[in-house]
Write a protein that holds these residues in place. Structure first.
Motif, PDB file in Angstrom:
ATOM      1  N   SER A 110       0.750  -0.967  -0.370  1.00 21.76           N
ATOM      2  CA  SER A 110      -0.140  -0.185   0.399  1.00 21.76           C
ATOM      3  C   SER A 110       0.943   1.457  -0.264  1.00 21.76           C
ATOM      4  CB  SER A 110      -0.635   0.057   1.446  1.00 21.76           C
ATOM      5  OG  SER A 110      -1.656   1.374   1.125  1.00 21.76           O
ATOM      6  N   GLY A 111       0.371   2.269  -0.547  1.00 25.13           N
ATOM      7  CA  GLY A 111       1.509   3.601  -1.058  1.00 25.13           C
ATOM      8  C   GLY A 111       0.890   4.262  -2.241  1.00 25.13           C
ATOM      9  N   ALA A 112       1.204   5.408  -1.934  1.00 16.94           N
ATOM     10  CA  ALA A 112       0.803   6.668  -3.428  1.00 16.94           C
ATOM     11  C   ALA A 112       2.630   7.051  -4.021  1.00 16.94           C
ATOM     12  CB  ALA A 112       0.329   7.609  -2.471  1.00 16.94           C
ATOM     13  N   THR A 113       2.452   7.248  -5.067  1.00 17.51           N
ATOM     14  CA  THR A 113       3.392   7.575  -6.099  1.00 17.51           C
ATOM     15  C   THR A 113       4.453   8.714  -5.160  1.00 17.51           C
ATOM     16  OG1 THR A 113       2.671   8.926  -7.296  1.00 17.51           O
ATOM     17  CG2 THR A 113       2.281   7.045  -7.887  1.00 17.51           C
ATOM     18  N   ASN A 114       3.499   9.449  -4.844  1.00 16.58           N
ATOM     19  CA  ASN A 114       4.965  11.052  -3.820  1.00 16.58           C
ATOM     20  C   ASN A 114       5.181  11.562  -5.547  1.00 16.58           C
ATOM     21  OD1 ASN A 114       4.218   9.927  -1.554  1.00 16.58           O
ATOM     22  ND2 ASN A 114       5.781   8.749  -1.152  1.00 16.58           N
ATOM     23  N   ARG A 115       4.303  12.235  -6.175  1.00 17.63           N
ATOM     24  CA  ARG A 115       5.186  12.862  -6.972  1.00 17.63           C
ATOM     25  C   ARG A 115       4.368  14.119  -6.781  1.00 17.63           C
ATOM     26  NH1 ARG A 115       5.219   7.781  -9.499  1.00 17.63           N
ATOM     27  NH2 ARG A 115       7.058   7.596 -10.455  1.00 17.63           N
ATOM     28  N   SER A 116       4.480  15.379  -7.435  1.00 17.45           N
ATOM     29  CA  SER A 116       4.137  16.410  -7.083  1.00 17.45           C
ATOM     30  C   SER A 116       3.199  16.223  -8.136  1.00 17.45           C
ATOM     31  CB  SER A 116       4.985  17.579  -6.860  1.00 17.45           C
ATOM     32  OG  SER A 116       6.355  17.609  -8.209  1.00 17.45           O
ATOM     33  N   GLY A 117       2.632  17.721  -7.502  1.00 18.35           N
ATOM     34  CA  GLY A 117       1.070  18.424  -8.918  1.00 18.35           C
ATOM     35  C   GLY A 117       1.767  19.073 -10.155  1.00 18.35           C
ATOM     36  N   ASP A 118       3.209  18.922 -10.397  1.00 13.36           N
ATOM     37  CA  ASP A 118       4.038  19.309 -11.558  1.00 13.36           C
ATOM     38  C   ASP A 118       4.705  18.464 -12.026  1.00 13.36           C
ATOM     39  OD1 ASP A 118       5.894  19.804  -9.572  1.00 13.36           O
ATOM     40  OD2 ASP A 118       6.459  22.269 -10.347  1.00 13.36           O
ATOM     41  N   ASN A 119       4.565  17.554 -11.691  1.00 16.83           N
ATOM     42  CA  ASN A 119       5.420  16.232 -12.001  1.00 16.83           C
ATOM     43  C   ASN A 119       5.311  15.805 -13.207  1.00 16.83           C
ATOM     44  OD1 ASN A 119       5.697  12.789 -12.123  1.00 16.83           O
ATOM     45  ND2 ASN A 119       8.066  14.347 -11.365  1.00 16.83           N
ATOM     46  N   ALA A 120       5.656  15.657 -14.176  1.00 19.42           N
ATOM     47  CA  ALA A 120       5.564  15.498 -15.649  1.00 19.42           C
ATOM     48  C   ALA A 120       4.608  14.330 -15.969  1.00 19.42           C
ATOM     49  CB  ALA A 120       6.473  15.570 -16.825  1.00 19.42           C
ATOM     50  N   GLU A 121       5.273  13.178 -15.205  1.00 15.42           N
ATOM     51  CA  GLU A 121       4.402  12.133 -15.465  1.00 15.42           C
ATOM     52  C   GLU A 121       3.616  11.809 -14.912  1.00 15.42           C
ATOM     53  OE1 GLU A 121       6.148   7.171 -15.383  1.00 15.42           O
ATOM     54  OE2 GLU A 121       6.764   8.700 -13.442  1.00 15.42           O
ATOM     55  N   LEU A 122       2.888  12.577 -13.337  1.00 13.31           N
ATOM     56  CA  LEU A 122       1.596  12.358 -13.408  1.00 13.31           C
ATOM     57  C   LEU A 122       0.565  13.155 -13.854  1.00 13.31           C
ATOM     58  CD1 LEU A 122       0.172  12.551 -11.265  1.00 13.31           C
ATOM     59  CD2 LEU A 122       0.177  14.135  -9.290  1.00 13.31           C
ATOM     60  N   ILE A 123       1.215  14.239 -14.801  1.00  8.64           N
ATOM     61  CA  ILE A 123       0.440  14.922 -15.323  1.00  8.64           C
ATOM     62  C   ILE A 123       0.114  15.083 -16.782  1.00  8.64           C
ATOM     63  CG2 ILE A 123       0.126  17.212 -17.104  1.00  8.64           C
ATOM     64  CD1 ILE A 123       1.979  18.459 -15.051  1.00  8.64           C
ATOM     65  N   ARG A 124       0.900  13.718 -17.480  1.00 11.55           N
ATOM     66  CA  ARG A 124       0.652  12.378 -18.459  1.00 11.55           C
ATOM     67  C   ARG A 124      -0.403  11.826 -18.181  1.00 11.55           C
ATOM     68  NH1 ARG A 124       2.393   7.807 -19.913  1.00 11.55           N
ATOM     69  NH2 ARG A 124       4.725   8.050 -18.247  1.00 11.55           N
ATOM     70  N   TRP A 125      -0.274  11.097 -17.054  1.00 14.16           N
ATOM     71  CA  TRP A 125      -0.730   9.999 -16.523  1.00 14.16           C
ATOM     72  C   TRP A 125      -2.358  10.428 -16.032  1.00 14.16           C
ATOM     73  CZ3 TRP A 125       2.439   7.868 -11.655  1.00 14.16           C
ATOM     74  CH2 TRP A 125       2.995   7.153 -12.104  1.00 14.16           C
ATOM     75  N   VAL A 126      -3.001  11.647 -15.680  1.00 12.39           N
ATOM     76  CA  VAL A 126      -4.083  12.333 -15.110  1.00 12.39           C
ATOM     77  C   VAL A 126      -4.622  12.974 -16.925  1.00 12.39           C
ATOM     78  CG1 VAL A 126      -5.280  14.167 -14.056  1.00 12.39           C
ATOM     79  CG2 VAL A 126      -3.285  13.102 -13.252  1.00 12.39           C
ATOM     80  N   THR A 127      -3.684  13.532 -17.192  1.00 14.05           N
ATOM     81  CA  THR A 127      -4.782  13.706 -18.725  1.00 14.05           C
ATOM     82  C   THR A 127      -4.820  12.668 -19.687  1.00 14.05           C
ATOM     83  OG1 THR A 127      -2.543  15.869 -19.109  1.00 14.05           O
ATOM     84  CG2 THR A 127      -3.946  14.731 -20.874  1.00 14.05           C
ATOM     85  N   GLU A 128      -3.892  11.215 -19.732  1.00 21.82           N
ATOM     86  CA  GLU A 128      -4.560  10.082 -19.681  1.00 21.82           C
ATOM     87  C   GLU A 128      -5.803  10.097 -19.878  1.00 21.82           C
ATOM     88  OE1 GLU A 128      -1.728   7.884 -20.251  1.00 21.82           O
ATOM     89  OE2 GLU A 128      -0.578   8.613 -22.271  1.00 21.82           O
ATOM     90  N   ALA A 129      -6.191   9.460 -18.052  1.00 25.68           N
ATOM     91  CA  ALA A 129      -6.927   9.310 -17.611  1.00 25.68           C
ATOM     92  C   ALA A 129      -8.122   9.884 -17.310  1.00 25.68           C
ATOM     93  CB  ALA A 129      -6.477   8.811 -16.317  1.00 25.68           C
ATOM     94  N   LYS A 130      -8.285  10.857 -17.446  1.00 24.89           N
ATOM     95  CA  LYS A 130      -9.406  11.935 -17.898  1.00 24.89           C
ATOM     96  C   LYS A 130      -9.772  11.655 -19.635  1.00 24.89           C
ATOM     97  CE  LYS A 130      -9.959  15.929 -16.868  1.00 24.89           C
ATOM     98  NZ  LYS A 130     -10.013  17.628 -16.050  1.00 24.89           N
ATOM     99  N   ALA A 131      -8.603  11.769 -20.663  1.00 25.79           N
ATOM    100  CA  ALA A 131      -8.965  10.994 -21.593  1.00 25.79           C
ATOM    101  C   ALA A 131     -10.266  10.263 -21.676  1.00 25.79           C
ATOM    102  CB  ALA A 131      -8.197  11.694 -22.863  1.00 25.79           C
ATOM    103  N   ALA A 132      -9.507   8.679 -20.631  1.00 20.97           N
ATOM    104  CA  ALA A 132      -9.836   7.588 -21.230  1.00 20.97           C
ATOM    105  C   ALA A 132     -11.554   7.425 -21.297  1.00 20.97           C
ATOM    106  CB  ALA A 132      -9.045   6.660 -20.485  1.00 20.97           C
TER     107      ALA A 132
END
Length: 231
Positions: A110-132
């Motif tokens: 159990s745990g989180a990725t701990n990436r910051s809000g401006d992390n490029a990979e996190l932004i990509r994940w969120v963008t792709e997830a929203k499109a899906a």
């Protein structure tokens, strides 16, 4: 004489230490766990056994405390399985690592990725997830707008194991679930409303919907009892 006396003291100390070890082992390693387990089983049997959830046939299909996914069988050549869109989908479960022991959730611990809000990979994940989410939940008669997508639809929880989604995310999925199961949307909406839990004591936490319990109720509407966690 002195050596004999010292040896006698050492022997008594060793015997006393062994007695203390035996007594503490029995008390702390046997009696205390049995007492706690017995009390938990008597007072809180459901929680003591893992907050298990059963389907209409009485079969245990999961826990109310741990999320699980609802995916199609893996397709050849595809790295990740596609979601089975007949069912309500949980939050993303992007965690610390993948595993083969628990195929219902892509987590080993159990745990989180701990990436910051401006992390490029996190932004990509969120963008792709929203499109899906927009693509998967839009139907010929109902179009989902990007602004309709709530945060929990595109981000994992702090533990990565959250079994709940927000009522907003559950309602967003209603038209897709209704279409895939050939049900009236108003009946699926009523199903979501009936299984929406309010804040604890009226002010703690947020309203939420347990995805497994919702899908079990959906299964009961469609064919009378086979659990959706094992399509």
């Amino acid at each position: 004489m002195k050596n004999s006396h010292s040896a006698g003291n050492a022997g008594r100390l060793l015997a006393a230490g062994l007695r203390a070890l035996l007594v503490l082992t029995v008390l702390c390693g046997v009696l205390y766990p049995l007492a706690v387990t017995g009390f938990a089983q008597a007072a809180f049997p459901s929680r003591a056994n893992g907050s298990e959830i059963t389907d209409a046939g009485g079969r245990t299909v999961g826990s109310a405390l741990v999320g699980q996914r609802y995916d199609l069988p893996p397709a050849e050549g595809r790295e990740t399985p596609a979601p089975d869109l007949r069912w309500f989908q949980p939050r993303p479960s992007r965690g610390l690592t993948t595993n083969s022991a628990n195929t219902r959730h892509t987590l080993l611990v159990s745990g989180a990725t701990n990436r910051s809000g401006d992390n490029a990979e996190l932004i990509r994940w969120v963008t792709e997830a929203k499109a899906a989410v927009v693509r998967d939940n839009s139907t010929p008669t109902h179009r989902v707008r990007p602004s309709d997508v709530p945060p929990d639809a595109v981000t994992s929880s702090g533990s990565g194991l959250d079994p709940h989604i927000s009522p907003e995310y559950a309602r967003l999925q209603v038209h897709r679930v209704a279409e895939r199961n050939h049900l009236p949307a108003r009946e699926v909406e009523a199903l979501v409303a009936a299984r929406t839990e309010g804040r604890v004591l009226g002010f703690l936490g947020e309203p939420r919907v347990n995805v497994l319990e919702l899908n079990i109720a959906l299964r009961a509407m469609t064919d009378g009892g086979r659990t959706p966690s094992h399509p």
